[in-house]
Design an enzyme around this catalytic site. Structure first.
Site, PDB file in Angstrom:
ATOM      1  CB  CYS A  81      -0.960   0.015   1.187  1.00  0.00           C
ATOM      2  SG  CYS A  81      -0.127   0.200   2.784  1.00  0.00           S
ATOM      3  CG  ASP A 125       5.186   0.927 -36.013  1.00  0.00           C
ATOM      4  OD1 ASP A 125       6.114   1.582 -36.516  1.00  0.00           O
ATOM      5  OD2 ASP A 125       4.987  -0.277 -36.258  1.00  0.00           O
ATOM      6  CG  ASP A 158       3.628  -4.342 -35.304  1.00  0.00           C
ATOM      7  OD1 ASP A 158       4.243  -3.270 -35.428  1.00  0.00           O
ATOM      8  OD2 ASP A 158       3.660  -5.254 -36.139  1.00  0.00           O
TER       9      ASP A 158
END
Length: 737
Positions: free
Chosen positions: A15, A430, A631
């Protein structure tokens, strides 16, 4: 690892108070300039003066503060182990709690009561849950206590303990005849531990996936290399033994082991991991090659120029690590509230205990009545304050939203991506494999007079049918699709990087670059194909070449790209394309699909730099919130640096692992759908946080004043869970385009 920045693996954080404690411990070391802790990945990026301190000293200081730390890259196996531990605890907790809880409510609804054996069954299952499922929470709470701090596990442990302890005492007193039957909360303690364990498993699972991008990059570099001795004999040696200046043999089909310069040979080299472009590039003597790229068809001798951490691949790894170590935004709201909420609840519980004890003494209550009211109020405060709904607020929305996204081919890998997705105002794309298909296709065929297009295509396909080159495959595919005649060549000779020479029906043909035809005696003339990448076809006769024509190629735009860009514009999003391709080719693609701006000839490292510039200045001098869509491996650093990384599922694995969101189908239409879905999920998360805390804010004062008994407190806690989960389930009724 940079000389002035180190990465530490830190365990035991759960936390905001843990993060603050780790940062404080690190900054307390002389020589430490800054420390940024990433809770999601368990990493601490520390800037230090190497002349004043060391990584080991900083790690020791953090370990001393109660959070074991080690220098170096995160141990992925430890994350996997933690994921498995919490998964087993969550499964055990749910098995121990849910069947009995369900039977309890069924019996209540049917007969208004429940058999006595169910109480003893609840005692057995709750005891097992406290010992096994609760072990992790208790260890974390005690560790925090030893170092003078608290965390979410402190409340979880205390709430479960009070509910269990109160119930055991109530049962024991009733069994011994000291008081009549009292309400018990054994199943509530079990359910609390089970549900929060589920949340811890989700967190550990996210950490388990955090290092995959780095691993995928690392495997691109081969483990060994063929080093040439003074007599030009190759010897296989570990890559770590290669030094600058060594001569390396790179055979066809091998990956280049290190960055270097070609000193002998010529070949087409697949540099898609660096440039993102699918076509191999001809490399000759004097040209540079990059470690990790693929030598396709020629034999090369390379002199090593950059090895180890100096290599381009190692630099890309460092860029990805650096981007991943940045402090994520998604948990800040919950962690800030939780950091105040936990100690505040403990203070309220202590004040409640002191208040009721003093009130009882002032009014001369019997000790039993005073202790009863004290236990009633304190137990109610701790039970109602247990952050069960808070623990479910985000996971419930994520689980439902992620399931809906998966139905649409949208995989949410990183919940941190959701908070920024709704604020995205700039989408960077891209080109190759993202906007376009990522593979060459025949665009045009130009035949000279006297030669038909079908004849030219058939000759080229006949010569190229045994080649593995992407252009050769495109020619053969086009010939088969158009029904052109493909003959078996009598001979076939591959010329690395240039093309092929083949004998067909007793005639000699050359198919390849213009340079290959020139080598065989063709005078330099204007290309038959006007523009783009072209393969030329010529017939060799008596030492001269007759130009028969050429075949031009292009990387076709995906059919849905134009509609996807239009959808982004309807959402008032600015679009920008970054590519390593030429300005002419990139501009043509951008105009076809309607992209706002183009940056061509961009290298991988420059992509990440451009992303950061956009984040700082944006389009109008104001910082932009950037989503990167890519990609390829060359997009990994940019995907990690962007506020939101969206990876095309059909691309390289490293891009998918770096991207916070993956589009499985590879369609750009998923980008707009992703942003819309993310906005919906974040809206539900905010509503869940409000519902979780609103009930605490309203109910804790009532519990402290003794106006709620533990039974009502437990019911309120359960109701808050149902409310949060029900609100999350509304995502299933929503539909994203």
């Amino acid at each position: 690892m940079n000389s002035d920045e180190i990465t530490l693996q830190v365990e035991g954080m759960n936390c905001a108070s843990c993060v603050a404690h780790v940062e404080k411990a690190a900054k307390g070391v002389a020589g430490v300039e800054d420390c940024r802790v990433n809770l999601a990945t368990g990493r601490a990026a520390v800037k230090l003066d190497p002349g004043k301190t060391t990584a080991q000293a900083v790690a020791a200081a953090i370990t001393e503060s109660g959070y074991p730390a080690t220098a170096g890259r995160v141990d992925e196996h430890s994350h996997h182990d933690q994921s498995g531990i919490w998964f087993r605890r969550a499964v055990a907790g749910i098995v121990l709690w849910f069947p009995l809880e369900l039977l309890h409510w069924i019996m209540r609804l049917m007969s208004g009561s429940e058999p006595a054996w169910m109480t003893w069954a609840a005692l057995v299952t709750s005891t097992i849950a406290i010992v096994y499922v609760g072990r992790g929470f208790y260890a974390s709470a005690f560790r925090a206590l030893r170092h003078g701090t608290s965390n979410m596990d402190t409340l979880i442990a205390m709430g479960a303990t009070v509910a269990y302890g109160y119930s055991v005492i109530a049962l024991a007193g009733n069994w011994m005849g000291l008081w009549p039957p009292q309400a018990i909360y054994l199943m509530e303690s079990t359910g609390l531990l089970a549900l929060i364990s589920l949340g811890h498993w989700m967190e550990a699972r996210a950490r388990d996936l955090a290092g995959h991008a780095i691993r995928e990059l690392m495997v691109l570099s081969p483990p060994t290399a063929l080093r040439l001795d003074d007599s030009q004999e190759p010897h296989e040696v570990p890559l770590a033994e290669i030094r600058r200046g060594d001569r390396i043999l790179v055979r066809p089909g091998d990956r280049v082991p290190v960055d270097g310069v070609i000193i002998a040979g010529r070949s087409a080299v697949d540099e898609s991991m660096i440039t993102g472009e699918p076509l191999p590039v001809l490399r000759d003597v004097g040209d540079e090659v990059v470690g990790g790229t693929m030598n396709t068809d020629g034999r090369l001798t390379v002199r090593a120029t950059r090895v180890g951490q100096e290599s381009a691949l190692a630099q890309i790894v460092r860029m990805v690590e650096s981007a991943q170590s940045a402090k994520p935004p998604v948990q800040r709201l919950a962690d800030r509230i939780a950091a105040v909420f936990v100690p505040a609840v403990l203070i309220v519980a202590l004040l409640t205990a002191a208040g009721w004890y003093g009130f009882g003494a002032w009014n001369h209550w019997p000790v039993g009545r005073t202790l009863g009211m004290l236990a009633n109020a304190v137990c109610s405060v701790l039970i109602i304050a247990c952050p069960c709904a808070l623990g479910l607020a985000l996971p419930a929305a994520i689980m439902v939203g992620a399931g809906e996204g998966a139905r649409r081919g949208i995989l949410i890998r990183d919940i941190d991506a959701l908070q920024t997705a709704e604020r995205v105002d700039t989408v960077v794309l891209d080109k190759t494999g993202t906007v376009t298909e990522g593979r060459p296709t025949v665009r045009a065929i130009a035949a000279v007079d006297g030669v038909s297009v079908q004849m030219l295509l058939g000759l080229a396909a006949s010569a190229e049918q045994f080649s593995a080159h992407p252009l050769a495959k495109a020619i053969v595919a086009k010939a088969r699709a158009d029904g052109a005649a493909i003959c078996e060549p009598q001979s076939f000779n591959n010329v690395p990087g240039l093309g092929v020479v083949a004998e067909i029906d007793g005639k000699k043909f050359v198919v390849g670059s213009r340079a290959l035809l020139v080598e065989h005696g063709l005078p330099v003339t204007q290309d038959a194909a006007d523009s783009g990448t072209a393969v030329h076809v010529g017939q060799v006769t008596d030492g001269t070449v007759r130009d028969l024509g050429s075949i031009a190629f292009s990387d076709a735009v995906k059919p849905e790209s134009k509609a996807a860009i239009a959808e982004l514009h309807r959402m008032n999003l600015r679009t920008l394309m970054l590519t390593g391709d030429t300005a002419a080719s990139a501009g043509a693609v951008a105009r076809e699909v309607g992209i706002d701006q183009v940056r061509a000839g961009v290298k991988p490292g420059e992509k990440a730099d451009i992303i950061r510039q956009l984040q700082e200045t944006g389009a109008n001098g104001r910082g932009a919130v950037v989503a990167m869509v890519g990609d390829g491996i060359n997009d990994a650093a940019a995907l990690a640096a962007a506020d939101l990384g969206i990876a095309i599922g059909s691309g390289a694995d490293v891009a998918k692992e770096t991207g916070g969101i993956v589009l499985v189908g590879g369609s750009l239409l998923g980008v707009g759908a992703t942003i819309r879905l993310s906005r919906q999920i974040m809206r539900v998360i905010r509503q869940n946080f409000f519902l979780a805390f609103a009930y605490n804010v309203l109910a804790i004062p009532l519990a402290a004043l003794g106006m709620l008994n533990p039974l009502i407190a437990a019911a309120a806690m359960a109701l808050s869970d149902v409310t949060v989960i029900g609100n999350a389930l509304r995502l299933r009724r929503r539909r994203t385009k």
